[in-house]
Design an enzyme around this catalytic site. Structure first.
Site, PDB file in Angstrom:
ATOM      1  N   GLU A  30       0.811  -1.242   0.000  1.00  0.00           N
ATOM      2  CA  GLU A  30       0.000   0.000   0.000  1.00  0.00           C
ATOM      3  C   GLU A  30       0.837   1.281   0.000  1.00  0.00           C
ATOM      4  O   GLU A  30       0.706   2.151   0.864  1.00  0.00           O
ATOM      5  CB  GLU A  30      -0.944  -0.043   1.208  1.00  0.00           C
ATOM      6  CG  GLU A  30      -1.867  -1.244   1.159  1.00  0.00           C
ATOM      7  CD  GLU A  30      -2.708  -1.432   2.413  1.00  0.00           C
ATOM      8  OE1 GLU A  30      -2.762  -0.500   3.245  1.00  0.00           O
ATOM      9  OE2 GLU A  30      -3.294  -2.509   2.585  1.00  0.00           O
TER      10      GLU A  30
ATOM     11  N   GLU B  69      -6.246 -10.649  -0.891  1.00  0.00           N
ATOM     12  CA  GLU B  69      -6.990 -10.407   0.366  1.00  0.00           C
ATOM     13  C   GLU B  69      -8.497 -10.366   0.092  1.00  0.00           C
ATOM     14  O   GLU B  69      -9.218  -9.503   0.539  1.00  0.00           O
ATOM     15  CB  GLU B  69      -6.524  -9.102   1.018  1.00  0.00           C
ATOM     16  CG  GLU B  69      -5.029  -9.052   1.281  1.00  0.00           C
ATOM     17  CD  GLU B  69      -4.585  -7.800   2.009  1.00  0.00           C
ATOM     18  OE1 GLU B  69      -5.439  -7.044   2.513  1.00  0.00           O
ATOM     19  OE2 GLU B  69      -3.359  -7.558   2.085  1.00  0.00           O
TER      20      GLU B  69
HETATM   21  O1  G3I Z   1      -2.640  -7.281  19.058  1.00  0.00           O
HETATM   22  C1  G3I Z   1      -3.405  -6.235  19.648  1.00  0.00           C
HETATM   23  C2  G3I Z   1      -3.913  -6.675  21.013  1.00  0.00           C
HETATM   24  O2  G3I Z   1      -2.797  -6.878  21.879  1.00  0.00           O
HETATM   25  C3  G3I Z   1      -4.812  -5.587  21.575  1.00  0.00           C
HETATM   26  O3  G3I Z   1      -5.383  -6.037  22.791  1.00  0.00           O
HETATM   27  C4  G3I Z   1      -5.944  -5.276  20.595  1.00  0.00           C
HETATM   28  C5  G3I Z   1      -6.772  -4.122  21.120  1.00  0.00           C
HETATM   29  O4  G3I Z   1      -7.690  -3.766  20.124  1.00  0.00           O
HETATM   30  O5  G3I Z   1      -5.381  -4.878  19.304  1.00  0.00           O
HETATM   31  C6  G3I Z   1      -4.598  -5.911  18.748  1.00  0.00           C
HETATM   32  O6  G3I Z   1      -4.059  -5.462  17.530  1.00  0.00           O
HETATM   33  C7  G3I Z   1      -5.014  -5.486  16.448  1.00  0.00           C
HETATM   34  C8  G3I Z   1      -4.416  -6.332  15.310  1.00  0.00           C
HETATM   35  O7  G3I Z   1      -5.265  -6.310  14.159  1.00  0.00           O
HETATM   36  C9  G3I Z   1      -4.223  -7.783  15.741  1.00  0.00           C
HETATM   37  O8  G3I Z   1      -5.473  -8.361  16.023  1.00  0.00           O
HETATM   38  C10 G3I Z   1      -5.198  -4.056  15.958  1.00  0.00           C
HETATM   39  O9  G3I Z   1      -5.877  -3.315  16.965  1.00  0.00           O
HETATM   40  C11 G3I Z   1      -6.034  -4.061  14.684  1.00  0.00           C
HETATM   41  O10 G3I Z   1      -6.065  -2.744  14.123  1.00  0.00           O
HETATM   42  C12 G3I Z   1      -5.374  -4.966  13.653  1.00  0.00           C
HETATM   43  O11 G3I Z   1      -6.208  -5.001  12.509  1.00  0.00           O
HETATM   44  C13 G3I Z   1      -5.596  -5.588  11.356  1.00  0.00           C
HETATM   45  C14 G3I Z   1      -5.398  -4.488  10.319  1.00  0.00           C
HETATM   46  O12 G3I Z   1      -4.836  -5.070   9.121  1.00  0.00           O
HETATM   47  C15 G3I Z   1      -4.479  -3.439  10.856  1.00  0.00           C
HETATM   48  O13 G3I Z   1      -4.053  -2.628   9.923  1.00  0.00           O
HETATM   49  C16 G3I Z   1      -6.535  -6.638  10.806  1.00  0.00           C
HETATM   50  O14 G3I Z   1      -6.620  -7.725  11.706  1.00  0.00           O
HETATM   51  C17 G3I Z   1      -6.024  -7.147   9.464  1.00  0.00           C
HETATM   52  O15 G3I Z   1      -6.998  -7.985   8.842  1.00  0.00           O
HETATM   53  C18 G3I Z   1      -5.762  -5.981   8.522  1.00  0.00           C
HETATM   54  O16 G3I Z   1      -5.204  -6.499   7.357  1.00  0.00           O
HETATM   55  C19 G3I Z   1      -4.847  -5.514   6.360  1.00  0.00           C
HETATM   56  C20 G3I Z   1      -3.652  -6.030   5.630  1.00  0.00           C
HETATM   57  O17 G3I Z   1      -2.599  -6.250   6.550  1.00  0.00           O
HETATM   58  C21 G3I Z   1      -3.235  -5.060   4.544  1.00  0.00           C
HETATM   59  N1  G3I Z   1      -4.335  -4.814   3.618  1.00  0.00           N
HETATM   60  C22 G3I Z   1      -5.548  -4.335   4.294  1.00  0.00           C
HETATM   61  C23 G3I Z   1      -5.979  -5.331   5.345  1.00  0.00           C
HETATM   62  C24 G3I Z   1      -7.261  -4.872   5.998  1.00  0.00           C
HETATM   63  O18 G3I Z   1      -7.034  -3.678   6.690  1.00  0.00           O
END
Ligand code: G3I
Length: 371
Positions: A160, A265
């Site tokens: 991205e 994705e």
């Molecule tokens: O690991 C922490 C945890 O310790 C904490 O308690 C919790 C509190 O909310 O957050 C957890 O981290 C989260 C992480 O996923 C792991 O679960 C983040 O808040 C959350 O924002 C993060 O979201 C991910 C997102 O990327 C972040 O940018 C999604 O799961 C994931 O599906 C998404 O994937 C992205 C690709 O990498 C790139 N393309 C877009 C796609 C969708 O956004």
């Protein structure tokens, strides 16, 4: 019944069994085939895994993953904030488990992602010195890609890096290092893991303006003698609004540059949202009607989801000579990031398996597409 009749009956049962058994076995086998088997001569079929899945704590998901998919991508555990939470301090506990899961199940393993402006550890975001950021990139890529050299099939080297108009996204990398950080990242990855495929991955690059940005990146890399093997079209699309023609034009345009195309994705948004793409920083303000199906998706939308996925896979099959992989962004609806983005706590239905890990109509459409 005399001896002759018994003998004739015996012969009939044997002969019938000889005929019937293989057909029965074949029918059974056909019924047992997963997505990866149905498409095994076309492209890899993958999914994104969360921690409970590759740690095999979610046994229902584990069963589906091993039966349906031959390729896996880590949803989060190979991102910089996880593997290098502090400068020079690496933590591979989760990513090692992920890679081991893939090796144990004889799957193709995708690395996601080496360089991305999001989910960066705070220390990187605050770097202002060119030398320091260059040192971070060299160390991070050498350590992370080097660790899994020979195990990971391909890396999302850069994720991205474009704006919607096709210009380069303003990130700490572009601001401090200039656009050469792109070529730099790919050359560092090639050195660290010489036999691993190298990808550029982004959403909305089926849209003409952003497609041109991706083409610029591919050409910049090729001109600089940096290897890029494939481009990842993420495929975060909307039910009923899939840009099929744009997708096909991008598949052809990227392929003409000599790179493979992957759908990396794939999921289909079924809830109301007034923008497309996957800009993780994007949020919506909650209002009535934004979470319309808390209990179940109406049959009409279930059917629409099935026909949209079917139409997408017909397009992918039409260009299977250009497409090396189709990865879904998650196993079952309950796992999807779309339940919490761009609004937390919604009930979404973007994938092939429901919240009880049961196959949906869309799954059967894809399983039967080639019959
Ligand atoms: O690991 C922490 C945890 O310790 C904490 O308690 C919790 C509190 O909310 O957050 C957890 O981290 C989260 C992480 O996923 C792991 O679960 C983040 O808040 C959350 O924002 C993060 O979201 C991910 C997102 O990327 C972040 O940018 C999604 O799961 C994931 O599906 C998404 O994937 C992205 C690709 O990498 C790139 N393309 C877009 C796609 C969708 O956004």
């Amino acid at each position: 019944m005399n001896l002759k009749s018994i003998y004739i009956l015996f012969l009939f049962l044997c002969f019938g069994g000889v005929l019937y058994f293989p057909c029965f076995a074949q029918k059974q086998q056909k019924e047992k085939r997963g997505l990866k088997d149905v498409y095994n001569t076309d492209f890899l079929i993958g999914t994104a895994l969360n921690i409970s899945q590759f740690e095999r704590k979610d046994i229902r998901a584990d069963k589906i993953i091993r039966h349906e998919f031959n390729c896996i991508t880590p949803e989060n555990v190979l991102k910089a904030e996880v593997v290098q939470p502090a400068w020079g301090r690496f933590d591979f506990r989760l990513s090692d488990k992920f890679v081991d899961y893939g090796i144990r199940n004889n799957m193709s393993i995708v690395g996601h992602t080496l360089i991305w402006h999001s989910q960066l550890p705070p220390f990187v975001k605050n770097i202002t010195s060119k030398d320091s950021l260059q040192q971070f990139m060299e160390q991070h890529i050498a350590k992370v890609a080097g660790r899994y050299s020979g195990k990971i099939k391909g890396w999302d080297v850069l994720n991205e890096a474009l704006n919607e108009d096709g210009s380069f996204r303003n990130s700490v990398f572009l601001e401090v290092l200039g656009k050469d950080y792109i070529t730099n990242a790919f050359k560092l990855a090639a050195m660290a893991s010489p036999h691993t495929e190298l990808y550029y991955n982004d959403y909305n690059i089926e849209q003409p303006a952003k497609r041109n940005g991706a083409i610029t990146i591919i050409k910049q890399l090729q001109l600089a003698g940096a290897r890029i093997d494939a481009i990842g079209i993420q495929g975060h699309w909307h039910l009923g609004k899939i840009p099929y023609q744009d997708i096909e034009e991008s598949i052809i345009a990227f392929s003409e540059l000599g790179v493979k195309v992957m759908i990396t994705e794939l999921d289909l948004e079924v809830l109301p949202r007034d923008f497309s793409g996957a800009e993780v920083g994007h949020r919506m303000v909650n209002s009535p009607g934004l979470n319309p199906y808390p209990k179940a998706l109406p049959d009409s939308l279930q059917r629409r989801l099935a026909t949209d996925y079917e139409k997408l896979f017909k397009l992918f099959l039409k260009h299977k000579d250009k497409i090396s992989r189709v990865t879904f962004w998650g196993v079952a609806d309950g796992n999807s990031w779309l339940n919490d983005w761009p609004l937390k706590g919604r009930t979404n239905y973007p994938l092939l398996f429901d919240r009880n890990y049961q196959p949906k109509e869309a799954y059967y459409k894809l399983i039967n597409l080639k019959l």
